[in-house]
Design a protein around this motif. Sequence first.
Motif, PDB file in Angstrom:
ATOM      1  N   LEU A 136      -3.096   0.696  -3.998  1.00  0.00           N
ATOM      2  CA  LEU A 136      -3.074  -0.619  -3.372  1.00  0.00           C
ATOM      3  C   LEU A 136      -2.582  -1.606  -4.425  1.00  0.00           C
ATOM      4  O   LEU A 136      -3.138  -1.684  -5.512  1.00  0.00           O
ATOM      5  N   LYS A 139      -6.774   3.844  -4.706  1.00  0.00           N
ATOM      6  CA  LYS A 139      -7.589   3.757  -3.492  1.00  0.00           C
ATOM      7  C   LYS A 139      -8.771   4.719  -3.522  1.00  0.00           C
ATOM      8  O   LYS A 139      -9.838   4.399  -2.992  1.00  0.00           O
ATOM      9  N   GLU A 190       0.841  -1.199   0.000  1.00  0.00           N
ATOM     10  CA  GLU A 190       0.000   0.000   0.000  1.00  0.00           C
ATOM     11  C   GLU A 190       0.875   1.247   0.000  1.00  0.00           C
ATOM     12  O   GLU A 190       1.894   1.325   0.688  1.00  0.00           O
TER      13      GLU A 190
END
Length: 248
Positions: free
Chosen positions: A90, A149, A85
């Motif tokens: 991600l 994300k 991350e």
Amino acid sequence: MLDDLRSPGDLTGLWRPVTAFGRTLVTTRRQDAALRGHRRRIHQADVFTESEAKAYLTTSHDRTCAWEIVLMAAGETAGLEGVLETDRLLLRPWRVAEAAVQRELWFERDPRVPPHRRIDAAGHPTVAELEQAIRAGRSSAGLLAVERKATGDVIGYCGLIDDGRRFEGEPELVFELLRRTWGRGYATEAAMAVVEWARSAGYGRLWATVWEWNTASRRVLEKLGFTKAGREQVDAVHGSSLVTTRRL
């Protein structure tokens, strides 16, 4: 026995020496080069039934191997839901429903890319073929989907592969993003996360191959600290392929 290993880095300092007294069994969905080494035996396996698992664990095996590493078949999400991350991204295994993103990457590749890396005249690979590859873990071994994300959409892939072209235990960094997301620093951000993971996992050096005409990818590699190690091939149609490397 170490079950469902999620990162080779978790074994740092734990690889036990070869002795005459038993072995250590590791099961994992990962296929990283770091899992391979002296006196380690790799097995490809489908999902075990209870009886198959008991039979395997009670069967006599080659005592020259200190470690038995079982690469388990990937499920619908090909393993972990989250691996790396960053601030905006991600990096995690591919899901079958994202095969269309993979095909879009194939479709928009530069015409100078060799034919075997582009969609052929018959339309292969199809979305269905890519879905099957994800289910089998073939297309995504070592290559993580890059998800934003903020929006939840997948924009490409980044990861490490070890095809034996260089040196054992020195994998190649690869990345590719959809054209509409270029110029926003995503490739650098994703690749840096992979490089840092490789360092923590104990790798000593990484490689990366890039077309000389691919200035965008070359800039990313320069930002990551990769330097030229030679020119791999020259082709009148596809151009020169540059080999770069970085010590960790």
